[in-house]
Structures are given as structure tokens and as C-alpha cells.
Design a protein around this motif. Structure first.
Motif: not given
Length: 240
Positions: A19-26, A50-58
Motif C-alpha cells: 500500500r505504498g507507491f508501487c502497489e505491487s503484489t507479493f 503494509w509496504m514493501c521494503d522499496e516503498c517504505s524508505p521512499k
């Protein structure tokens, strides 16, 4: 849809979405999210996500940028206000500070108002000028006479008192109508008078046989004037 991390197909049972910037599925197992955590996020979607590791710092960086931008705008506004306050203080250095009164400018007083000398009273006894009406003798005996029609004047009362008490021509008789200031005498049902005579007539002034029938009389008692209350709640002394 495939897992962004392993590129394999993701089923609904083991899927989690960023639910960050990428909105990708894992896959939950790929990002190490267990079922209890997923249940909490599903029960409280507005409070936990939850946000992925790439979106959290961003996300953190973007949030900090927004806060820094707001702080910069606020600092700019405060600086502009300070400049206005300093400019006004410089151009108005003679303004009184809080709690300090401005000094009175005596030159602004109307002509003739300042330095008025205290009035004096004459002492020479003269018969060619009338006696001031307010200069009542201090040794008089005062009586209170009431129940007169509004057409009766002070001169009428003076004549009546001289006749009823057999006042000598040389003895003073002082008469004052007791009517409040601003009241129309013609609108009253009856009026009252304060009469001052020599103390030699004290006993005769309190004798009912000397006064006309129906006339109310007694010793005049000068009660201290009490302050009257205005509609705003502040007390002021009566002047009538």
C-alpha cells in the motif's frame, strides 16, 4: 498476477499488496508476513497497512519533504510578520507601552479652562444689594411642611409662616421647595417645603394649634444622601 519478488503466480490465499507507491503484489512468505499479521491488517485497514521494503524508505523521505516544506513556509510567514512589527515600532517609538499612560499635553486644553482661581466670598454687610438666596443662616431651626397643592409658591409659604408663627419683621424666614431636579411641579399631586426660622420659634413651630387644619408638619431631618445606582451597575452620587 505474479509476485514482484519471485515472479511466480500468486493466489488469493497467500497474497499481500503493497500500500505504498508501487502497489505491487507479493507472496506473504516472500516478504515474511504471517497470517495473524494479515488478519490484523484486514480487521483494521485504516490503522494498519503494509509496504514493501522499496516503498517504505521512499514514503518516509516524501513525508519528511512535506514537513520540511511546511516548516519553511511557516518560517517565511513569521519573518514577514517580524519585519512589519519592527518597522511599526521604529516609526512609532513614542507610542505608550502596555500599562503606561500617555503624558497629558497641557497645550491641548481649551483656553480659560486651566488654572481657574478659587472663588472668594464678600464680607461687607450692605443693604442696597439683595442677599444671595443660597446663603442660609447656620443658626436656623428647620421644619418640614407638606400636603400643599402644586400651585403654592415659596413666597406663599413664607407669608403663611410669618402669619402662623407671628414672626418679627427682622427675623429671617427661608423657604425651599423640595422637588427633585427635572420634575414638572404641575404634574405632582402635592408638594413639600423646607422652612428655616429662628430657633426662638422652635416650640411654636411644633404646636399644631399654630398651623392650618390638614397641614402636615414636623422637624426637618437632613438625612445623608445615599448614592443612586445607574443601569450599568456603578454607583454615583445624586446631584439633585
Amino acid at each position: 498476477m505474479g509476485c514482484k519478488q519471485c515472479n511466480k503466480k500468486v493466489s488469493d490465499s497467500d497474497r499481500i499488496v503493497c500500500r505504498g507507491f508501487c502497489e505491487s503484489t507479493f507472496h506473504m512468505i516472500c516478504v515474511k508476513v504471517d497470517v495473524p499479521a494479515l488478519d490484523v491488517m484486514g480487521t483494521h485497514p485504516n490503522n494498519f497497512f503494509w509496504m514493501c521494503d522499496e516503498c517504505s524508505p521512499k514514503a518516509l523521505v516524501e513525508s519528511m519533504k512535506t514537513v520540511q516544506s511546511d516548516i519553511a513556509k511557516l518560517a517565511s510567514t513569521v519573518a514577514a510578520l517580524n519585519e512589519k512589527v519592527e518597522a511599526r515600532s521604529t516609526s512609532s517609538s513614542d507610542w505608550p507601552t502596555l500599562g503606561q499612560k500617555r503624558q497629558r499635553d497641557s497645550s491641548a486644553d481649551p483656553p480659560g479652562k486651566a488654572n481657574i482661581p478659587v472663588a472668594s466670598r464678600g464680607k461687607k454687610a450692605m443693604t442696597s444689594v439683595p442677599i444671595i438666596a443660597d446663603a442660609e443662616p447656620d443658626d436656623l431651626w428647620y421644619i418640614w411642611l407638606s400636603s400643599f397643592p402644586p400651585t403654592v409658591t415659596e413666597d406663599d409659604i413664607c407669608t403663611m409662616v410669618k402669619e402662623c408663627l407671628s414672626v418679627d419683621e427682622d427675623d429671617p424666614v427661608v423657604v425651599k421647595m423640595l422637588v427633585k431636579k427635572g420634575v414638572d411641579v404641575a404634574e405632582l399631586s402635592s408638594i413639600t417645603f423646607k422652612v428655616g426660622v429662628s430657633r426662638d420659634y422652635r416650640d411654636s413651630s411644633l404646636d399644631a394649634d399654630n398651623w392650618p387644619a390638614g397641614l402636615a408638619f414636623r422637624e426637618f431631618i437632613d438625612f445623608p444622601r445615599r448614592p443612586s445606582v445607574t443601569t450599568s451597575g456603578f454607583a454615583k452620587r445624586r446631584t439633585d
